[in-house]
Motif scaffolding. Structure first.
Motif, mmCIF file in Angstrom:
data_model
loop_
_atom_site.group_PDB
_atom_site.id
_atom_site.type_symbol
_atom_site.label_atom_id
_atom_site.label_comp_id
_atom_site.label_asym_id
_atom_site.label_seq_id
_atom_site.Cartn_x
_atom_site.Cartn_y
_atom_site.Cartn_z
ATOM 1 N N PRO A 43 0.817 -1.217 0.000
ATOM 2 C CA PRO A 43 0.000 0.000 0.000
ATOM 3 C C PRO A 43 0.849 1.265 0.000
ATOM 4 O O PRO A 43 1.978 1.267 0.500
ATOM 5 C CB PRO A 43 -0.779 -0.120 1.317
ATOM 6 N N GLN A 45 0.759 4.466 1.916
ATOM 7 C CA GLN A 45 0.094 4.958 3.119
ATOM 8 C C GLN A 45 0.155 6.477 3.181
ATOM 9 O O GLN A 45 1.219 7.064 3.044
ATOM 10 C CB GLN A 45 0.748 4.354 4.356
ATOM 11 N N ARG A 126 5.696 3.647 -6.899
ATOM 12 C CA ARG A 126 5.902 4.277 -5.594
ATOM 13 C C ARG A 126 6.284 5.748 -5.758
ATOM 14 O O ARG A 126 5.797 6.611 -5.030
ATOM 15 C CB ARG A 126 6.985 3.531 -4.824
ATOM 16 N N ASP A 129 3.173 7.636 -6.956
ATOM 17 C CA ASP A 129 2.206 7.824 -5.864
ATOM 18 C C ASP A 129 2.613 8.992 -4.975
ATOM 19 O O ASP A 129 1.776 9.809 -4.580
ATOM 20 C CB ASP A 129 2.103 6.541 -5.021
ATOM 21 N N SER A 316 -5.140 -10.124 4.864
ATOM 22 C CA SER A 316 -4.906 -8.911 5.643
ATOM 23 C C SER A 316 -3.897 -9.175 6.751
ATOM 24 O O SER A 316 -3.658 -10.321 7.147
ATOM 25 C CB SER A 316 -6.214 -8.383 6.246
ATOM 26 N N ASP A 321 0.539 -0.656 11.062
ATOM 27 C CA ASP A 321 0.522 -0.376 9.627
ATOM 28 C C ASP A 321 1.830 -0.769 8.953
ATOM 29 O O ASP A 321 1.943 -0.712 7.726
ATOM 30 C CB ASP A 321 0.222 1.100 9.380
ATOM 31 N N ASN A 324 3.441 -6.653 7.430
ATOM 32 C CA ASN A 324 3.247 -7.203 6.098
ATOM 33 C C ASN A 324 4.094 -8.461 5.989
ATOM 34 O O ASN A 324 4.788 -8.829 6.943
ATOM 35 C CB ASN A 324 3.634 -6.187 5.019
#
Length: 362
Positions: A43, A45, A126, A129, A316, A321, A324
């Protein structure tokens, strides 16, 4: 430039064959010959916190280099606060794959990819983003956090413990004046000479700069493209522990927030005084999987024996956060792999290993 991502893929294939055959999603082996394992994309973030009172707008970026935990941990701590005045934007883990790999740049130095960049580069999305986030936010100032080597106050060639600017002034923004004001305020409470934080002007725009490579950096991009003032905050990798690194980042951030009229609750003084607890919170980690249509929750190391033709999905991650999973048996950029016999995934909380999940085809 050497491509660490390609190196890791080659290394993984050399050491895992014939135990493991990993293929890109476009060329997957038939599920009947092994098992297919999928993970969600990494993700991007981002956080936006807005106060009730008007003030400045600050964007904090962490994690461009994956082996600099002081930087992205400080950025993550800011996501837990409430903004009383102004606006705060945070991108804490802008290079998540490198953080999980605990490498400066798993696919090469991402802070040299803000100039022209091939769409085939593994970091392309990345970088895009982050550029898009900056363009949408248009903050009053962007502060990018790093952990550098050495102590600049005793070695002018070292990047640790300093505030880095690309120019004394650019587009009317007094980068040098602001950086020196922060430096002066922070250094009042720093008694060790080598730990003091001076200002380092790389003179990136000058024809005779000693750092032309900085013209591909995030700060230079911000100054020249979206015209956003940007300054780099560096603490030293040689500080004694993670808590001390985070503390110095927070000390510098405190002064920049003052200058730009952004107030947070709890205060920076509280965060600094409680940094050890904030850096080491108690957490419970779990991973939710879907194995051949069956939901499974994993909270400790475990090995699953699956039949040929199996399909496994990591649904998940729970804990923080920064939680992973990656497999060091293959290129970490791959989020869909086919295996013949076995593979191991390491569940991590940023750079920390939590537990492992293994799969064996029977």
């Amino acid at each position: 430039m050497e491509n660490p991502g390609r190196r890791e893929l080659v290394k993984g294939l050399i050491f895992s064959v014939p135990l493991l055959a990993a293929l890109k999603s476009e060329a997957l082996a038939s599920p009947g010959r092994g098992a297919l394992i999928e993970l969600p994309p990494f993700p991007f973030q981002e956080t936006h916190l807005q106060g009730e009172r008007k003030g400045g707008r600050i964007l904090v970026v962490g994690g461009i280099h994956g082996n600099e935990p002081g930087a992205y941990t400080a950025a993550e701590i800011l996501r837990t606060v409430k903004v009383k005045r102004g606006e705060l934007f945070i991108a804490p883990r802008s290079n998540f794959v490198s953080i999980l790999a605990d490498k400066r740049g798993y696919n090469g130095d991402m802070n040299r990819k803000f100039g022209p960049l091939s769409k085939k580069d593994p970091d392309y999305k990345r970088v895009q983003d982050l550029k898009e986030f900056i363009g949408n936010v248009k903050p009053d100032i962007l502060l990018t956090l790093h952990d550098g080597y050495g102590f600049h106050s005793v070695n002018p060639r070292a990047w640790g413990q300093c505030i880095v600017i690309d120019a004394e002034e650019h587009n009317g923004f007094p980068l040098g004046k602001e950086a020196r004001a922060v430096s002066k305020a922070v250094n009042r409470s720093i008694h060790k000479r080598e730990w003091r934080i001076p200002v380092y002007n790389t003179r990136t725009f000058a024809a005779d700069t000693k750092h032309p490579e900085q013209r591909r950096s995030l700060t230079y991009y911000c100054l020249t493209k979206p015209k956003v003032p940007a300054i780099c905050l560096e603490v030293s990798k040689q500080l004694p522990n993670l808590e001390t690194k985070v503390k110095f980042h927070l000390m510098m951030l405190k002064e920049f927030f003052k200058l730009h009229g952004v107030e947070i609750e709890p205060s920076f003084d509280y965060l600094i005084a409680n940094v050890e607890r904030l850096v080491n919170p108690k957490r419970t980690y779990t991973v939710d999987l879907l194995i051949n249509g069956r939901h499974v929750s994993v909270s400790s190391s475990r090995t699953f024996k699956v039949p040929k033709g199996s399909r496994v999905k990591f649904l998940s991650f729970h804990g923080s956060d920064g939680t992973n999973a990656v497999s060091f048996d293959v290129n970490l950029n791959l989020r869909r792999v086919a295996i013949r016999r076995r593979i191991a995934f390491t569940v991590k909380d940023d750079f920390r290993k939590v537990f492992s999940v293994r799969f064996e085809v029977v």
